[in-house]
Structures are given as structure tokens and as C-alpha cells.
Design a protein around this motif. Structure first.
Motif, short mmCIF file in Angstrom:
data_model
loop_
_atom_site.label_atom_id
_atom_site.label_comp_id
_atom_site.label_asym_id
_atom_site.label_seq_id
_atom_site.Cartn_x
_atom_site.Cartn_y
_atom_site.Cartn_z
N HIS A 34 0.56 -1.21 -0.26
CA HIS A 34 0.06 -0.25 0.28
C HIS A 34 0.70 1.42 0.23
O HIS A 34 0.72 2.45 -0.80
CB HIS A 34 -0.69 0.37 1.02
CG HIS A 34 -2.01 1.37 0.85
ND1 HIS A 34 -2.92 1.34 0.37
CD2 HIS A 34 -1.83 2.23 1.86
CE1 HIS A 34 -3.23 2.47 0.96
NE2 HIS A 34 -2.26 3.23 1.71
N THR A 63 -5.27 15.26 -1.68
CA THR A 63 -5.82 14.11 0.16
C THR A 63 -5.74 12.52 -0.60
O THR A 63 -6.08 12.20 -0.98
CB THR A 63 -6.77 14.41 0.43
OG1 THR A 63 -7.33 16.27 0.90
CG2 THR A 63 -7.64 14.00 1.99
N GLY A 64 -5.34 12.25 0.21
CA GLY A 64 -4.69 10.71 -0.23
C GLY A 64 -3.59 10.28 -0.87
O GLY A 64 -2.90 9.56 -1.01
N SER A 65 -3.09 11.08 -1.50
CA SER A 65 -1.43 10.94 -1.85
C SER A 65 -0.48 10.44 -1.02
O SER A 65 0.32 10.02 -1.47
CB SER A 65 -0.93 12.47 -2.58
OG SER A 65 -1.24 13.29 -1.64
N GLY A 66 -0.76 10.52 0.79
CA GLY A 66 0.48 10.20 1.39
C GLY A 66 1.33 10.88 1.75
O GLY A 66 2.35 10.52 2.81
N LYS A 67 1.04 12.41 1.73
CA LYS A 67 1.89 13.51 2.79
C LYS A 67 1.78 12.83 4.07
O LYS A 67 2.94 12.58 4.78
CB LYS A 67 1.23 15.18 2.82
CG LYS A 67 0.78 15.07 1.51
CD LYS A 67 0.27 16.65 0.79
CE LYS A 67 -0.96 16.60 1.21
NZ LYS A 67 -2.18 15.87 1.36
N SER A 68 1.14 13.00 5.13
CA SER A 68 0.91 13.03 6.58
C SER A 68 1.52 11.50 6.77
O SER A 68 2.20 12.25 8.08
CB SER A 68 -0.51 13.09 6.94
OG SER A 68 -1.09 13.73 6.05
N THR A 69 1.21 10.84 6.59
CA THR A 69 2.30 9.13 7.04
C THR A 69 3.23 8.79 6.06
O THR A 69 3.71 8.21 7.46
CB THR A 69 0.63 8.41 6.50
OG1 THR A 69 0.32 8.48 5.33
CG2 THR A 69 -0.44 7.87 7.32
N SER A 99 -5.74 9.69 14.72
CA SER A 99 -5.76 8.03 13.48
C SER A 99 -4.34 8.26 12.52
O SER A 99 -3.77 6.94 12.17
CB SER A 99 -6.66 8.53 13.24
OG SER A 99 -6.62 8.84 12.02
N ARG A 103 -1.86 4.78 12.12
CA ARG A 103 -1.10 4.25 11.21
C ARG A 103 -0.02 3.84 11.20
O ARG A 103 0.02 2.73 10.64
CB ARG A 103 -2.09 5.27 9.84
CG ARG A 103 -1.50 5.52 9.37
CD ARG A 103 -2.15 3.19 8.47
NE ARG A 103 -2.18 3.10 6.92
CZ ARG A 103 -2.52 2.13 5.90
NH1 ARG A 103 -3.54 1.45 6.65
NH2 ARG A 103 -1.82 1.92 5.04
O1 CDP Z 1 -1.91 12.93 3.63
P1 CDP Z 1 -2.30 12.89 2.66
O2 CDP Z 1 -3.67 13.42 2.83
O3 CDP Z 1 -2.10 13.35 1.28
O4 CDP Z 1 -2.75 11.27 2.53
P2 CDP Z 1 -2.34 10.18 4.02
O5 CDP Z 1 -2.96 10.27 4.82
O6 CDP Z 1 -0.82 10.31 4.07
O7 CDP Z 1 -2.41 8.98 3.52
C1 CDP Z 1 -2.03 8.11 2.32
C2 CDP Z 1 -3.55 6.65 3.14
O8 CDP Z 1 -3.02 5.70 3.62
C3 CDP Z 1 -4.48 7.17 2.72
O9 CDP Z 1 -5.22 6.36 1.12
C4 CDP Z 1 -5.05 6.40 3.74
O10 CDP Z 1 -5.66 4.09 3.04
C5 CDP Z 1 -4.29 5.78 4.15
N1 CDP Z 1 -4.30 6.02 5.81
C6 CDP Z 1 -4.68 5.49 6.28
O11 CDP Z 1 -5.68 3.92 6.38
N2 CDP Z 1 -5.10 5.73 8.03
C7 CDP Z 1 -5.07 7.39 8.36
N3 CDP Z 1 -5.59 7.16 9.70
C8 CDP Z 1 -4.43 7.89 7.41
C9 CDP Z 1 -4.56 6.92 6.12
#
Ligand code: CDP
Length: 702
Positions: A34, A63-69, A99, A103
Motif C-alpha cells: 500500500h 488528499t490521500g497522496s501520502g503526505k501525512s503518513t 488516527s 497508522r
Molecule cells: O496526507 P494525505 O492526505 O496526502 O495522505 P495520507 O493521510 O498520508 O494517507 C495515505 C493513505 O494512508 C490513505 O490513502 C489511506 O489509505 C492510508 N491512511 C490510513 O489508512 N489511515 C489513516 N489514519 C491515514 C491514512
């Protein structure tokens, strides 16, 4: 026989163990896959280089591109956490902070609180080994009070900056000066000490950081240019998201009743379009609940084979367990319709969405400092929000967005929403800035400055509360103590005063209960049921005492569970909450807040005593702290506030225990306008007390 059994059980254990390790191996592989599939993964090296090269970097990515995680992990792996330094990541909301941290700990295969931890108001899950720390933006501001140069951090990432919460805005200004200070003095200790003595940047503590601070601002929308300008032309990079094309459709004419138009569109999609879930953006709980009811009614009129529509609501005051239901896929053959507030724009990513319905409105909070009035008003969204909303339809494949307004109207929308700092009371942040040593708060380098009038009103309020002197300095000890408490200034004042009124024990409970949002899950249809349930807690003297009764009634079941954390005790606690229509998560939170606040006031040396049955003392104390929030009954049975710019004809909220009784004079916690102006959390006082308890505002003549 015994040996056989032993062997058997050993075999079983072995098999279980290997099954367990196989399943956890499979889980890890899935996580790795993933991570590798996220859009940010392909630019890891480039991003790390950018951070190495630039002290400030702006990263824009869907949103969802992976920045935060991912980014914090990239930086950790690239060695940014040398010498025990941290990568700090701020988020606007508690739930998001927790959350994401969970993660990332899972992805790093560590126990939460070790290498990866989080800290939110009243909850710190970090340790000395924490290197990646997620926290709310407000919490980092509080940390700056103790460590003004944020010297523990090598990198600070301000995430979700587009949300422009008031804390994000203040933090941006603060980080800008911290960064300047650290890069100026980072390599020159002598110079540093000299300048420290001169109290540069208004910070008074000694600087222990020895390296420049890397600052990363992350945003999911358009405003990179504005952030870049604010940080002196900082570099901005875009992460290419995996966005599929979204067909945007407009109406020919504006819609008079957008809820009705939304329902018509839902059924059109359901009957005519391919499978795929629908996300509808509505403005609040009431609208969502009536939407849900209307859909269910209309569904009955459909032929039997087209009835497979599952409606799921999501709004911020919905208990978090119920919020999670939006993430569960619909049963086979069903289409899911999610009725959401703007919470689903960027904060929650819901899988399976192919269709978005956007009526073009949002509910926003506005604060009128003259009336001390907070209103929740439905306003048109901005272009940035409209784009975010339509983007939700193209996350997993091509989608469609139905904008329920004409294209011309889209062009007329503001580019981005009005930042919170221009719509809220400034009292809290002024107090914090003063405590940080920023004397000239109006001159502070805000990314967008609030109006002068808002500053003046909040400064006036802080002087009335005794937090600031007439020369606008932080008073000692009241102002300093108030700044140390992570609360609205009026609540802090109430705690400090209650020690003199011998009712700190009661006030700690009242403040803890007022500090949690959505303690009672009150659906508008169940108001009568709620009133019946609360009868046994209700105090005839008002809601603050009712809240104390609820807390005390929950004490036994809560304490039992919190000391002996058995599954059975937890079930008993949950059952008690369910029977009393209370959100168990929020009640637990109130108990946690209570213990933390108790520790803080004890550290300040305040005396924690109970007034016992002498509730008059408690109400007098409320009057002495909440004197800016007083209302008198008018001859027509409604209320008039006693603010600078009074408001007439306000009602006590129907949930209040004083709704029926209508006493002559009350103090209240909030004045909010939803469809009507309401006073929330009210308690009876005697207006004759005011001249004695708040002579700075009242005299016997007036
Ligand atoms: O920050 P950004 O919106 O770019 O993305 P992210 O929060 O890093 O999320 C990347 C992926 O990690 C998401 O598509 C989720 O599949 C997963 N994720 C998750 O499972 N649980 C979270 N609390 C945050 C992200």
C-alpha cells in the motif's frame, strides 16, 4: 494421556503461532504494498533533497497522496532525527492526529508512543524515544510556552494548512520567527546569548537549539502561492495525485431548495447511472437527518428491485464509532449514499465514491465581538472547496460531480474560504501570544490579519477578566495562570476564582464537561426522549449543576472500569452511557480532562475544595467568572443579554433544564445562532450579585 494432551496442545499452539506469524507477515506485506503504491512513494528521494536544500518548503498534494503518513517517515529514514531531535507534524483536529499517528506506528511496526507518538490536548502518548510526533496545532503553540525556540524539533510539518484554523495561522507566524531566530543564531552561541539578553523576537527563555529549523507547510488545495509569499518566496512543490477524470455537471438555474434538488439527483443517479456510491455535501446535522428521513420515505415509492439504497450520515458531532460506518462497504447489490458535512471534503477519505452531489453551501461559525455572539450561518462555499468536493468522485476511477448551481455562479465564488482567525474571538490567542512575550499582538506577523476591532474587543475582555493589566501586560499571577491552562479564558478564570469560593472541585467538573463537544448525542427527533432521560440528573438551578450531576452519577462505573480495565467493567460503563444517551467516548474524555485540569490547578497551588451542599457559592462563582455572559428575562419571556451591544428576544435552548422555568437572570456558556438565537448551558443567578462580584462591569445604579 497427559503427555498426549500436552503434545496436542503444543501442536495447536505451534500451529496458531505460525498462523499468527503468517497472517501478520501477510498484513505487513499488504501495508508495504500500500505504501509503495501511494503517489508520494515515487518522489521520496526528490522530496528529501528538497527538504535538505530549502529551509522552508510548501508541498501541495491531493488528499490521500501520502503526505501525512509518509513524509515524516522519509525524513526520519533520511537522518533528520539525529541528536535525538524530532520531526513534529501538526494537524488541525484531534481525531485526525490520533488516527494518523496510529497508522504510522502500524506502518513502522512499533508500539504507539515509542518511535511514533502523538500529543493532543489532555492526552500525551509520547516518550523519550519518540522521534515522529503528531500533535494538534494548538498543542505545539502550548509547547512554545515552555520551549520558545522549539529546540527539540529538527523539522516541523504544518499539515492541512489549507484549513486555516486559528491555531494554524498563529503557528505559522510563530514558526516564521522561530525559524529566523534559529537560523540567525544557530551557529553562533555567543551572539545568541547576547541577543537572548535583548529578548529578541519577544521570547524570554534561553535558546537551546543549535540548528536551523526546517519548516514544511502541507496543503491539499490551491493556496501554495499565498503561503510561499508569506515565507519570503519559499519553494513550493506539487505531488501529482492519482486523480481520475471527473465530469462536472451544472444546473441551468440556481436551486431554491437545494435539499430537495439533492434528493432528486440522488434518485436520478440511483436509477440511471452505473454502480458506485454517492457522496452528498449538506450543511449540518438537522439537514442530514431530515435528508435521511426523506430518502427513506421516497424509497418506499420505488419498485421492489430498485430499493437497494443504504443511507449513511456523517457529521462532526456524531459519535466517532458511528462516523466510522461510512468506511464500511455497502452490502452486495446496495448503493451507499453518504450524507456528509464538509468533514468529507478533506478530513475523511471515504472509499467507493463515484458520484458527488454538491449543492454549493457550507455552515460556518462567525463571531460578533460586540454582541459576544457566535452564529452558525449557511454560506456559499469557495472555489477551492468546490474543487475538493468534485475531486472526491475521482479517487478510484472516473466519476461525476453534480453541482446544483449554474456554472456562472461557480465563477463568482471566492477563491478560498475565510480563515477562522477572521471569524472567531481572539481572546485565547492574545493571551497565548502575550505569554510568549509578544507584546504588540496587533503588529504580530499574521498571514492574514484580523480586524482591529476584534483585537480591541478581545483585549477589553481580557482586561475585564483581569488577565491583562490596563497597560495590556499579562497580569501576575491571574493572567499567567490563565495562559497556562489550555482552556477558553473564561473557563480558566472560573477555575482560578473557584478556589476562592471554595468550590474548585465542582468547577473542575463543570469545566471538564463543558470542554467536551457532543457529550449527549441528541438527534432532533429524539428531544423528548432525551428530556425524559435527563430528568433524573436535572438541577432546578441550571445546566452547570446538571452536568456535575451527570459526571458524579457516572463516577462509580467509570472509576470501576478505569482502575480495573476488564472487558466486563467496560461493558457496564458503556451500558450506563447508552441508557443515558451519552457518548461514552466523550464522557471518558471529560473524565480525562478533569484529572489533567486537577493536576494543573494543584501545581499552581490552588486549593481544591468542595462547597458541598452550599450550591449558592458555586453559582456566585459562576456569576463572578461568566459576568460577560449574563441575560435578563424580558416581559415576553425571552431574554436580553447584557453585553456592550445587547441582543433581545433570545431563548434558552430547549435542552436546558431552565427551558420551562424561565428564571429572571442567568449566566450562560454560549450564545449561538442556528435557526434562532439560543443561550446554551444556563444557570440561575441573582442580578444583585453582579455589582459586588463584577464591579469592573456593573454597578448598583445600572
Ligand atoms: O496526507 P494525505 O492526505 O496526502 O495522505 P495520507 O493521510 O498520508 O494517507 C495515505 C493513505 O494512508 C490513505 O490513502 C489511506 O489509505 C492510508 N491512511 C490510513 O489508512 N489511515 C489513516 N489514519 C491515514 C491514512
Amino acid at each position: 494421556m497427559a503427555q498426549g494432551q500436552l503434545n496436542n496442545s503444543t501442536k495447536t499452539r505451534k500451529r496458531n503461532f505460525s498462523e499468527h506469524s503468517r497472517s501478520s507477515y501477510a498484513k505487513r506485506q499488504k501495508l508495504l504494498q500500500h505504501r509503495a503504491s501511494l503517489p508520494i512513494a515515487s518522489v521520496e528521494k526528490l522530496l528529501v533533497k528538497e527538504v535538505q536544500k530549502h529551509d522552508t518548503l510548501i508541498i501541495v498534494g491531493e488528499t490521500g497522496s501520502g503526505k501525512s503518513t509518509q513524509l515524516p517517515q522519509f525524513l526520519y529514514n533520511a537522518g533528520f532525527c539525529g541528536n535525538g531531535k524530532l520531526v513534529g507534524v501538526t494537524q488541525p483536529r484531534r481525531v485526525g492526529t490520533l488516527s494518523v499517528a496510529k497508522r504510522v506506528a502500524e506502518e513502522c511496526d512499533v508500539v504507539l508512543g515509542e518511535k511514533v507518538g502523538y500529543s493532543i490536548r489532555f492526552e500525551d502518548v509520547t516518550s523519550t524515544s519518540t522521534r515522529i510526533k503528531y500533535m494538534t496545532d494548538g498543542l505545539l503553540l502550548r509547547e512554545a510556552l515552555l520551549d520558545p525556540y522549539l529546540s527539540r524539533y529538527a523539522v516541523i510539518i504544518v499539515d492541512e494548512a489549507h484549513e486555516r484554523t486559528v491555531h494554524t495561522d498563529v503557528l505559522l507566524g510563530l514558526l516564521k520567527s522561530v525559524q529566523n531566530a534559529r537560523s540567525k543564531f544557530g551557529n553562533n552561541d555567543k551572539q545568541l546569548e547576547k541577543e537572548n539578553a535583548a529578548q529578541c523576537f519577544g521570547f524570554r527563555k534561553h535558546f537551546q537549539g543549535r540548528s536551523p529549523l526546517k519548516l514544511i507547510i502541507m496543503s491539499a488545495s490551491l493556496d501554495a502561492q499565498m503561503f510561499s509569499q508569506y515565507f519570503g518566496g519559499a519553494r513550493a512543490v506539487h505531488i501529482q495525485g492519482r486523480q481520475f477524470p471527473v465530469d462536472v455537471l451544472y444546473t441551468y438555474h440556481p436551486q431554491q431548495n437545494y435539499l430537495d434538488a439533492s434528493l432528486t439527483t440522488i434518485f436520478q443517479i440511483h436509477l440511471e447511472e452505473d454502480p458506485g456510491d454517492i457522496l452528498v455535501f449538506l450543511t449540518g446535522q438537522e439537514e442530514i437527518e431530515s435528508g435521511e428521513r426523506l430518502i427513506k420515505e421516497r424509497l418506499k415509492q420505488l419498485p421492489e428491485n430498485s430499493k437497494k439504497l443504504l443511507v449513511v450520515p456523517i457529521f462532526s458531532s456524531l459519535p466517532s464509532e458511528r462516523q466510522m460506518r461510512v468506511l464500511v462497504p455497502a452490502p452486495p447489490g446496495f448503493r451507499k449514499v453518504i450524507l456528509a458535512t464538509n468533514i468529507a471534503e478533506t478530513s475523511v477519505t471515504i472509499p467507493g465514491i463515484k458520484y458527488v452531489i454538491d449543492p454549493g453551501f457550507v455552515k460556518a461559525r462567525f463571531y460578533d465581538p460586540n454582541k459576544r455572539l457566535e452564529s452558525l450561518t449557511v454560506i456559499p462555499i469557495s472555489k477551492a472547496q468546490a474543487l475538493q468536493r468534485s475531486g472526491r468522485a475521482g479517487r478510484e476511477g472516473p466519476g461525476k460531480c453534480f453541482r446544483l448551481y449554474p456554472e456562472n455562479d461557480f465563477e463568482k465564488l471566492e477563491d478560498s474560504p475565510k480563515p477562522e482567525i477572521k471569524r472567531c474571538s481572539l481572546s485565547n490567542i492574545i493571551l497565548q501570544l502575550k505569554a510568549l512575550g509578544v507584546d504588540d499582538v496587533i503588529g504580530f506577523d499574521f498571514i492574514e490579519k484580523p480586524s482591529r476591532q476584534s483585537f480591541v474587543k478581545s483585549l477589553e475582555e481580557l482586561i475585564l477578566l483581569g488577565a491583562l493589566t490596563d497597560e495590556f501586560k499579562l497580569s501576575n499571577p491571574v493572567g499567567r495562570h490563565m495562559a497556562c491552562l489550555p482552556l477558553d479564558p473564561i473557563y480558566s478564570k472560573a477555575l482560578i476564582l473557584s478556589s476562592e469560593f471554595n468550590c474548585l472541585e465542582e468547577m473542575l467538573i463543570a469545566v471538564a464537561m463543558l470542554s467536551v463537544k457532543s457529550l449527549f448525542y441528541i438527534s432532533s427527533e429524539k428531544l423528548d426522549e432525551v428530556r425524559t432521560v435527563y430528568k433524573c440528573f436535572e438541577s432546578p438551578e441550571g445546566d452547570h449543576l446538571t452536568l456535575i450531576n451527570v459526571y458524579r452519577a457516572s463516577n462509580e462505573v467509570f472509576k470501576k472500569w478505569s482502575t480495573l480495565r476488564t472487558e466486563d467493567n467496560y461493558k457496564i460503563f458503556r451500558k450506563w452511557c447508552k441508557e443515558n444517551l451519552i457518548d461514552s467516548g466523550s464522557l471518558r474524555h471529560a473524565h480525562d480532562i478533569h484529572s489533567q485540569l486537577r493536576r494543573s490547578v494543584e501545581q499552581m497551588g490552588l486549593r481544591v475544595a468542595s462547597c458541598g451542599d452550599d450550591l449558592l457559592q458555586f453559582r456566585r462563582c459562576l456569576a463572578a467568572a461568566f459576568f460577560c455572559n449574563v441575560a435578563l428575562k424580558q416581559p415576553n419571556g425571552k431574554y436580553r443579554t447584557l453585553a456592550n451591544d445587547p441582543m433581545n428576544d433570545i431563548q434558552i435552548h430547549p435542552c436546558s433544564s431552565l427551558f420551562q422555568g424561565k428564571p429572571e437572570c442567568i449566566v450562560f456558556d454560549e450564545l449561538v445562532v442556528t435557526n434562532k438565537p439560543y443561550l446554551r448551558n444556563a444557570t440561575i443567578i441573582d442580578y444583585l450579585w453582579l455589582a459586588e462580584l463584577a464591579p469592573q462591569m456593573y454597578s448598583l445604579e445600572n
